[in-house]
Design an enzyme around this catalytic site. Sequence first.
Site, short mmCIF file in Angstrom:
data_model
loop_
_atom_site.label_atom_id
_atom_site.label_comp_id
_atom_site.label_asym_id
_atom_site.label_seq_id
_atom_site.Cartn_x
_atom_site.Cartn_y
_atom_site.Cartn_z
CG HIS A 52 -1.84 -1.06 1.43
ND1 HIS A 52 -1.75 -1.97 2.46
CD2 HIS A 52 -2.94 -1.42 0.72
CE1 HIS A 52 -2.76 -2.82 2.39
NE2 HIS A 52 -3.49 -2.52 1.33
CB SER A 201 -1.94 -10.04 0.80
OG SER A 201 -3.31 -10.13 1.14
P1 AMP Z 1 -6.46 -3.64 -0.46
O1 AMP Z 1 -6.28 -2.90 0.81
O2 AMP Z 1 -6.01 -5.06 -0.41
O3 AMP Z 1 -7.83 -3.45 -1.07
O4 AMP Z 1 -5.45 -2.96 -1.50
C1 AMP Z 1 -5.48 -1.59 -1.75
C2 AMP Z 1 -4.58 -1.27 -2.91
O5 AMP Z 1 -3.26 -1.70 -2.61
C3 AMP Z 1 -4.98 -1.99 -4.21
O6 AMP Z 1 -4.78 -1.11 -5.32
C4 AMP Z 1 -4.04 -3.15 -4.24
O7 AMP Z 1 -3.77 -3.63 -5.54
C5 AMP Z 1 -2.79 -2.54 -3.65
N1 AMP Z 1 -1.91 -3.58 -3.10
C6 AMP Z 1 -2.23 -4.53 -2.18
N2 AMP Z 1 -1.17 -5.35 -1.99
C7 AMP Z 1 -0.18 -4.91 -2.81
C8 AMP Z 1 1.14 -5.35 -3.08
N3 AMP Z 1 1.69 -6.41 -2.49
N4 AMP Z 1 1.87 -4.65 -3.99
C9 AMP Z 1 1.33 -3.58 -4.62
N5 AMP Z 1 0.09 -3.11 -4.41
C10 AMP Z 1 -0.66 -3.77 -3.52
#
Ligand code: AMP
Length: 305
Positions: A52, A201
């Site tokens: 993030h 993640s």
């Molecule tokens: P989330 O909180 O999982 O909904 O993710 C929010 C944003 O962060 C989304 O655009 C995801 O694609 C991005 N994101 C989550 N994990 C990663 C990662 N390991 N590398 C790059 N971007 C990420």
Amino acid sequence: MSSGSQPIKITFRPGFTVARSLRSLEKALEEIQARELRLALVPTMGYLHEGHLSLVDVARQHADVVALSIFVNPLQFGEGEDLDRYPRDMERDVKLAMERGVGLVFAPPREEMYPGGEPVVTVDPGSLATRLCGQYRPGHFHGVVTVVAKLFGLLRPQVAVFGRKDYQQAVLIRRMVQDLNLPVEIQVGPLVREPDGLAMSSRNAYLSAQERAQAVGLHQALKAADAAFRQGEGRPEQLLDRARAVLDAHPLLRPQYLELVDPETLEPLEEAREGSVLAVAAHCGSTRLIDNLILGAARSEGGEG
Ligand code: AMP
């Protein structure tokens, strides 16, 4: 861990705002607009990690002020999924965001986002949402594009940044912006991994030590296929077999799909090309993990090492 509605106990920096309501969001935006600052939005569900925060770095390159939203969007969770147990730590998130140079955190409670319950009018993500994860998470992308459209309406950012980790999501959002002529520029940041290769993640927090050790098999599987591609193998089935063999060597991984697809249409390919996307989803114990790799991409281009 603090729940979303508890007060946040940290000392704020001047120029840093946490908005929990639409009213306080509007107030913060008025100031940004009055100063004619370019605003970038990084939408998240919180429990922030380096993936993030790397998007915040990308956002800072494209705007004067970075807003980061934290909202665990109930619309994108299906029956039996992890909405209620999704990890949350608002206090830590706010601190990390502030330290990384975010100017505005927007973290609304559910009632602020959906005061009348579920919205009546929503965004239809179309056929792209039926591919890959869409086969196993019906309604998920409908919820994603609807909340993202809503966040665009609320924050009116000039730029929004998404991660390549959620490849299909990034494709869908680009397509929504294109098809609906939304006045926002989309940037996609690179996929950030743990030192052993596991894609970062928030859901990795669910993994037991044993599961965590095997979860890395996802990336290893993708890398095995990429290595074969680099040696000249162009037949999708052969590449997928290489990856499957690695997945099979990790008994705690239960794959949902493993596909080689076109980077834009997400349709399966008859021949692998540089830039084709290898995407995988698997359960590791009860945790659903996804990963992807762009065939032949160099590390310097935001691809794989
Ligand atoms: P989330 O909180 O999982 O909904 O993710 C929010 C944003 O962060 C989304 O655009 C995801 O694609 C991005 N994101 C989550 N994990 C990663 C990662 N390991 N590398 C790059 N971007 C990420």
